[in-house]
Design a protein around this motif. Structure first.
Motif: not given
Length: 374
Positions: A329-334, A136-141, A208-212, A200-202
């Motif tokens: 950009x908006x449509x590609x990120x939905x 969820x965090x990976x998707x939100x970022x 690194x997130x979401x795979x595990x 940068x941290x985002x």
């Protein structure tokens, strides 16, 4: 000190951690990875002084404990060429020499003193804690990061805003022309709190997130955040300042509603955009019952394009202008097959939402209109 581990496992972690290290560092030691061997585990740290990422690897064998720093380029280039096999590290912590023994050969190089490596201050007790699923965090970022600004005058706009309220967690990004707001109803708190995560941290987290699977625990205060995930920890300095009231720019009454296939609209934009003025990238939307007409023109080069798409449209006949690249950009990120575009009038922002929302979430994107010269 001597220890053994898998070359593939080590290379994978080093490639991730290397993204933290800057090409030019204020401290020469920050060009290195910090290796610490404790309790049959290897902890690797990479830092650029503002962002510190740590990762832990289980060792196949370990004799002795200690720490040393290794130049990142030397190690990355050496690891990249090795197929999967066990690697044995032999370190003389007094002479600061490293020997890596692999199947048909060995590497010798010099380490640096681990004591020179800067240490991060832990987040003090009493910090706010948010726990959420890593996917969820990976998707939100991923959904938000494209909408952040690059604004030296208003640095608060250059990050992703996490706004914890009694109703939900809002994850927001905006550059003043477009805005993304992700509401997560599964996360809320009676004690409101907020922080702005720099780009940068985002980006590091997104990679690194979401795979595990598993949960991510975010601890933060006014100045910094500590983010714990399955493979390690990221500590980062936050952007200080007050984020603008994002809800006030979202128009509430939008009687003109267009429902359209997302991929069809992306395709039409790709075909019409090359004929728009390069400086403005203006695309005109003309909406009528059952159809959307997209058009563009560049008066300087005498080029124009027009395409009609069938859609569901409930509202008055209307023409409104949008910047084509921002809309793409908006449509590609939905996600999802269909999107709904909600409009009030040609002078007010357009709202774009997926017809089917993710579970327990509400995703909204907004784009400011452009002036049409009729």
């Amino acid at each position: 000190m001597r220890f053994t581990l898998s070359s593939t496992a080590l290379n994978g972690r080093l490639q991730t951690l290397a993204r933290v290290i800057n090409s030019k560092n204020s401290l020469p030691i920050l060009d290195s990875f910090l290796f610490e061997v404790r309790n049959q585990q290897l902890n690797i740290t990479a830092s650029d002084s503002e962002n510190v990422m740590r990762s832990t690897l289980a060792l196949d064998a370990a004799d002795g404990e200690g720490s040393f720093a290794v130049p990142n380029r030397t190690l990355l280039d050496a690891m990249k060429e090795l197929p999967e096999q066990p690697l044995t590290f032999e370190i003389d912590t007094v002479a600061l020499t490293v020997k890596i023994i692999y199947q048909n050969g060995l590497y010798n190089f010099t380490a640096q003193n681990a004591d020179e490596y800067p240490r991060t201050q832990p987040i003090p007790d009493g910090a706010t804690v948010i726990t959420m699923e890593s996917q969820v965090l990976a998707d939100n970022i991923s959904r938000s990061i494209f909408a952040t600004a690059q604004d030296e005058l208003r640095p608060v706009m250059n990050g992703i805003y996490f706004d914890l309220t009694p109703e939900c967690l809002n994850v927001v990004a905006s550059d003043g022309h477009k805005l993304v707001r992700n509401k997560n109803f599964a996360i809320k708190s009676e004690n409101p709190a907020a922080f702005i995560l720099p780009k940068k941290p985002a980006t590091l987290l997104k990679n690194v997130l979401g795979k595990d699977g598993g949960d991510v625990v975010i601890k933060f205060d006014d100045r910094s955040a500590e983010i714990n995930f399955a493979d390690g920890t990221l500590t980062c300095r936050l952007i200080e300042g007050r984020y603008p009231n994002y809800n006030s720019v979202i128009p509430q009454n939008n009687p003109n509603q267009l429902t359209i296939d997302r991929r069809s609209l992306i395709g039409a934009l790709k075909r019409v955009l090359p004929f728009a003025s390069e400086s403005s990238q203006l695309i005109r939307f003309h909406l009528d019952a059952g159809k959307l007409e997209l058009s563009s023109e560049d008066i300087d080069f005498a080029t124009s394009a027009k395409e009609v798409i069938t859609c569901e449209y409930a509202g008055q006949t209307m023409s409104i202008g949008f910047k084509g690249s921002s809309l793409s950009e908006i449509l590609n990120n939905l996600q999802g097959d269909e999107v709904q575009v909600e409009l009030a009038d040609p002078s007010r922002a357009g709202i774009i939402v997926p017809v089917s929302q993710p579970e327990n979430q509400d995703v909204l994107m907004l784009i400011m209109p452009m002036l049409l010269n009729d």
